[in-house]
Write a protein that holds these residues in place. Structure first.
Motif, PDB file in Angstrom:
ATOM      1  N   ASN A 188       5.624   0.172   4.162  1.00 56.13           N
ATOM      2  CA  ASN A 188       6.016   1.054   3.104  1.00 56.13           C
ATOM      3  C   ASN A 188       5.968   0.421   1.965  1.00 56.13           C
ATOM      4  N   ILE A 189       5.721  -1.028   1.837  1.00 58.07           N
ATOM      5  CA  ILE A 189       5.699  -1.558   0.391  1.00 58.07           C
ATOM      6  C   ILE A 189       3.984  -1.578   0.229  1.00 58.07           C
ATOM      7  N   ARG A 190       3.546  -0.676  -0.339  1.00 54.60           N
ATOM      8  CA  ARG A 190       1.966  -0.245  -0.956  1.00 54.60           C
ATOM      9  C   ARG A 190       1.606  -1.019  -2.198  1.00 54.60           C
ATOM     10  N   THR A 208      -1.057  -3.575  -2.000  1.00 54.61           N
ATOM     11  CA  THR A 208      -0.706  -4.909  -0.981  1.00 54.61           C
ATOM     12  C   THR A 208      -1.919  -4.837   0.051  1.00 54.61           C
ATOM     13  N   THR A 209      -2.440  -3.894   0.526  1.00 49.42           N
ATOM     14  CA  THR A 209      -3.410  -4.100   1.363  1.00 49.42           C
ATOM     15  C   THR A 209      -4.860  -4.380   1.087  1.00 49.42           C
ATOM     16  N   VAL A 210      -4.991  -4.234  -0.323  1.00 58.80           N
ATOM     17  CA  VAL A 210      -6.203  -4.512  -0.988  1.00 58.80           C
ATOM     18  C   VAL A 210      -6.078  -6.128  -1.322  1.00 58.80           C
ATOM     19  N   LEU A 211      -4.851  -6.533  -1.880  1.00 56.19           N
ATOM     20  CA  LEU A 211      -4.840  -7.744  -1.960  1.00 56.19           C
ATOM     21  C   LEU A 211      -4.805  -8.570  -0.634  1.00 56.19           C
ATOM     22  N   ILE A 212      -3.990  -8.297   0.257  1.00 57.62           N
ATOM     23  CA  ILE A 212      -4.473  -9.187   1.440  1.00 57.62           C
ATOM     24  C   ILE A 212      -5.741  -9.310   1.881  1.00 57.62           C
ATOM     25  N   ASP A 213      -6.559  -7.984   1.907  1.00 55.96           N
ATOM     26  CA  ASP A 213      -8.146  -8.111   2.298  1.00 55.96           C
ATOM     27  C   ASP A 213      -8.829  -9.158   1.513  1.00 55.96           C
ATOM     28  N   SER A 214      -8.393  -9.100  -0.072  1.00 55.61           N
ATOM     29  CA  SER A 214      -9.252 -10.017  -0.766  1.00 55.61           C
ATOM     30  C   SER A 214      -8.928 -11.514  -0.513  1.00 55.61           C
ATOM     31  N   LEU A 215      -7.699 -11.967  -0.363  1.00 51.28           N
ATOM     32  CA  LEU A 215      -7.316 -13.098  -0.246  1.00 51.28           C
ATOM     33  C   LEU A 215      -7.788 -13.511   1.334  1.00 51.28           C
TER      34      LEU A 215
END
Length: 204
Positions: free
Chosen positions: A27-29, A66-73
């Motif tokens: 839920n932390i987007r 959050t999901t975009v940051l995870i994917d980028s890293l």
């Protein structure tokens, strides 16, 4: 556009960012650099600089998705993936062979090779240790691009030359010596005795 020329120190922090972000509830987007810095104990300016280099700037008030940051890293580490072999299967070589933390940096240790091995052996975690003569076909079949030297000083240059002859152009040397570098090869030295000496100097 993000600048992927980042410092060695920043590269070392990426796995910490990823572990934290992946541990967050679904839920932390959105998350801010401030929140990441506070949770991990890093400086806020440091975190902003790291994330800006890799992922661009976050949005005012909302920070990063959050999901975009995870994917980028994660994608950055994936682009830096490597397959390595170790020359030398003594205590240090076997410890490196079984160390699971390398995967955080996109590195797979595929096998170790040693002149003292005549038949294939396996480490406690099931990783193979081959006799040195099997290195050439193994490197060719497994697209090995990194070599790790974990032999005594007297055997280090021979190990380096052997890795270079097998097309390996990136070498991580744990032997406390300076090698004659083959053409086109990059060598990173890891002198643990020197690091210990620096550490001892800090003792008051």
């Amino acid at each position: 556009m993000p600048n992927c020329e980042i410092s060695k120190a920043a590269l070392g922090r990426i796995p910490a960012y990823l572990r934290y972000l992946r541990s967050l509830p679904p839920n932390i987007r959105n998350i801010s650099a401030t929140a990441i810095a506070r949770e991990l104990g890093f400086g806020e300016v440091q975190v902003r600089k790291d994330l800006s280099s890799l992922c661009g700037s976050g949005k005012p008030k909302t920070g990063y998705q959050t999901t975009v940051l995870i994917d980028s890293l994660g994608s950055f580490l994936d682009r830096k993936n490597g397959t390595a072999v170790i020359v030398g299967a003594g205590k240090l070589g076997r410890a490196l062979l079984d160390y699971e933390g390398f995967s955080d940096y996109g590195l797979k240790i595929a096998a170790a090779f040693d002149i003292a091995v005549s038949e294939t052996e396996y480490s406690p975690k099931g990783n193979p240790i081959f006799e040195i003569g099997m290195m050439s076909p193994f490197c060719a079949e497994n697209d090995v691009n990194i070599g790790i030297i974990a032999v005594p000083v007297g055997a280090a240059q021979e190990a380096c030359d052997c890795l270079a002859k097998n097309g390996i152009r990136a070498i991580w040397c744990f032997a406390p010596c300076r090698l004659t570098k083959p053409d086109g090869v990059v060598i990173q030295y890891e002198n643990m005795a020197l690091s210990l000496a620096h550490l001892k100097m800090q003792i008051k």
